[in-house]
Design a protein around this motif. Structure first.
Motif, PDB file in Angstrom:
ATOM      1  N   GLY A 102      -5.997   3.809 -25.251  1.00 16.90           N
ATOM      2  CA  GLY A 102      -7.212   3.886 -24.420  1.00 16.90           C
ATOM      3  C   GLY A 102      -6.918   3.578 -22.963  1.00 16.90           C
ATOM      4  N   SER A 103      -6.079   2.534 -22.734  1.00 17.98           N
ATOM      5  CA  SER A 103      -5.785   2.157 -21.348  1.00 17.98           C
ATOM      6  C   SER A 103      -5.020   3.275 -20.633  1.00 17.98           C
ATOM      7  N   LEU A 104      -4.118   3.954 -21.367  1.00 16.24           N
ATOM      8  CA  LEU A 104      -3.356   5.049 -20.737  1.00 16.24           C
ATOM      9  C   LEU A 104      -4.276   6.228 -20.400  1.00 16.24           C
ATOM     10  N   ILE A 105      -5.248   6.488 -21.296  1.00 19.50           N
ATOM     11  CA  ILE A 105      -6.191   7.584 -21.028  1.00 19.50           C
ATOM     12  C   ILE A 105      -7.029   7.255 -19.779  1.00 19.50           C
ATOM     13  N   VAL A 106      -7.464   5.989 -19.705  1.00 28.37           N
ATOM     14  CA  VAL A 106      -8.263   5.559 -18.551  1.00 28.37           C
ATOM     15  C   VAL A 106      -7.446   5.679 -17.256  1.00 28.37           C
ATOM     16  N   VAL A 107      -6.172   5.288 -17.322  1.00 20.91           N
ATOM     17  CA  VAL A 107      -5.307   5.408 -16.135  1.00 20.91           C
ATOM     18  C   VAL A 107      -5.176   6.893 -15.742  1.00 20.91           C
ATOM     19  N   ALA A 108      -5.002   7.758 -16.763  1.00 21.16           N
ATOM     20  CA  ALA A 108      -4.889   9.196 -16.470  1.00 21.16           C
ATOM     21  C   ALA A 108      -6.169   9.685 -15.770  1.00 21.16           C
ATOM     22  N   GLY A 109      -7.319   9.191 -16.236  1.00 18.98           N
ATOM     23  CA  GLY A 109      -8.593   9.572 -15.604  1.00 18.98           C
ATOM     24  C   GLY A 109      -8.667   9.118 -14.153  1.00 18.98           C
ATOM     25  N   MET A 110      -8.098   7.944 -13.877  1.00 23.52           N
ATOM     26  CA  MET A 110      -8.137   7.443 -12.497  1.00 23.52           C
ATOM     27  C   MET A 110      -7.143   8.200 -11.613  1.00 23.52           C
ATOM     28  N   VAL A 111      -5.982   8.568 -12.193  1.00 25.71           N
ATOM     29  CA  VAL A 111      -4.995   9.346 -11.424  1.00 25.71           C
ATOM     30  C   VAL A 111      -5.606  10.698 -11.040  1.00 25.71           C
ATOM     31  N   LEU A 112      -6.274  11.335 -12.014  1.00 26.92           N
ATOM     32  CA  LEU A 112      -6.910  12.628 -11.717  1.00 26.92           C
ATOM     33  C   LEU A 112      -7.995  12.460 -10.653  1.00 26.92           C
ATOM     34  N   PHE A 113      -8.753  11.357 -10.751  1.00 22.39           N
ATOM     35  CA  PHE A 113      -9.789  11.115  -9.739  1.00 22.39           C
ATOM     36  C   PHE A 113      -9.137  10.928  -8.367  1.00 22.39           C
ATOM     37  N   GLY A 114      -8.027  10.189  -8.334  1.00 22.30           N
ATOM     38  CA  GLY A 114      -7.309   9.995  -7.072  1.00 22.30           C
ATOM     39  C   GLY A 114      -6.877  11.328  -6.479  1.00 22.30           C
ATOM     40  N   TRP A 115      -6.397  12.223  -7.338  1.00 25.82           N
ATOM     41  CA  TRP A 115      -5.965  13.552  -6.873  1.00 25.82           C
ATOM     42  C   TRP A 115      -7.148  14.331  -6.294  1.00 25.82           C
ATOM     43  N   ILE A 116      -8.310  14.228  -6.976  1.00 20.92           N
ATOM     44  CA  ILE A 116      -9.517  14.921  -6.494  1.00 20.92           C
ATOM     45  C   ILE A 116      -9.910  14.389  -5.110  1.00 20.92           C
ATOM     46  N   VAL A 117      -9.822  13.059  -4.943  1.00 21.52           N
ATOM     47  CA  VAL A 117     -10.203  12.435  -3.664  1.00 21.52           C
ATOM     48  C   VAL A 117      -9.234  12.866  -2.548  1.00 21.52           C
ATOM     49  N   VAL A 118      -7.932  12.827  -2.855  1.00 21.14           N
ATOM     50  CA  VAL A 118      -6.925  13.194  -1.842  1.00 21.14           C
ATOM     51  C   VAL A 118      -7.082  14.663  -1.451  1.00 21.14           C
ATOM     52  N   ARG A 119      -7.289  15.510  -2.452  1.00 20.02           N
ATOM     53  CA  ARG A 119      -7.433  16.949  -2.175  1.00 20.02           C
ATOM     54  C   ARG A 119      -8.659  17.205  -1.298  1.00 20.02           C
ATOM     55  N   ARG A 120      -9.725  16.436  -1.575  1.00 16.97           N
ATOM     56  CA  ARG A 120     -10.937  16.566  -0.778  1.00 16.97           C
ATOM     57  C   ARG A 120     -10.657  16.167   0.674  1.00 16.97           C
ATOM     58  N   ASP A 121      -9.919  15.054   0.854  1.00 18.99           N
ATOM     59  CA  ASP A 121      -9.592  14.601   2.209  1.00 18.99           C
ATOM     60  C   ASP A 121      -8.749  15.643   2.933  1.00 18.99           C
TER      61      ASP A 121
END
Ligand code: HEM
Ligand code: HEM
Length: 137
Positions: A102-121
């Protein structure tokens, strides 16, 4: 369905489950599963709701498939992590690997969110570098 709509509705659902869990702990005076309650509320209510606010503020991202996938990963990770941590703290060692996954899945979700934020910037940077006249069009 938009990512923000999924975030808001599932966040409320998970908050209700987390609050009933909290009331159950309080009534039974057995706080042993407190870490599972805390993470269900903080990942499933607070964090998920914050993702929803971000997506709602960025309609072009909100309508895309990547945002829906990110939110789906987060929801699955939160549920798996909560079940795992709940089992661990109710004395079931089998919960350990479940919490780990579960913790690894949550980390993957945060990494993807980080990518979305960076791409937006980066995209915002491209827009900002356009001359004012071009931006006004
Ligand atoms: C009906 C609503 C709620 C009830 C009855 C409730 C009840 C409880 C109880 C009995 C504990 C264990 C306290 C302890 O043993 O020290 C606890 C811990 C905790 N709860 Fe809730 N809770 C509720 C809602 C929430 C919400 C909405 C959040 C987050 C947004 C939350 C976050 C936490 C956290 C982080 C802890 C751990 C605190 C610590 O580290 O000592 N709870 N809650
Ligand atoms: C991969 C994700 C995460 C993992 C693996 C993780 C793991 C842990 C662990 C092992 C503890 C100690 C629990 C104990 O005392 O038995 C803890 C406590 C805590 N974590 Fe996390 N955490 C994660 C994400 C988060 C996030 C995103 C938040 C807040 C938004 C958060 C808030 C807290 C709080 C408030 C406590 C103290 C209350 C408690 O003992 O449950 N955690 N976390």
């Amino acid at each position: 369905m938009k990512a923000s709509s999924i975030s808001f509705s599932v966040a409320v659902l998970l908050a209700l489950v987390g609050m009933v869990w909290g009331i159950t702990m309080a009534i039974s005076q057995d706080h042993s599963t407190m870490p599972a309650h805390a993470h269900l509320n903080l990942l499933g209510w607070v964090s998920l709701f914050l993702f929803g606010v971000f997506y709602h503020l960025h309609p072009t991202i909100d309508g895309g498939r990547t945002a829906v996938i990110q939110v789906a990963i987060w929801i699955v990770g939160t549920v798996v992590l909560t079940i795992g941590v709940g089992l661990v703290h109710s004395g079931t060692p089998a919960g350990d690997p479940i919490a780990g996954i579960g913790s690894l899945i949550v980390v993957a979700g945060m990494v993807l969110f980080g990518w979305i934020v960076v791409r937006r910037d980066q995209n915002a940077g491209v827009v900002d570098r356009k001359p004012m006249a071009a931006r006004a069009k």
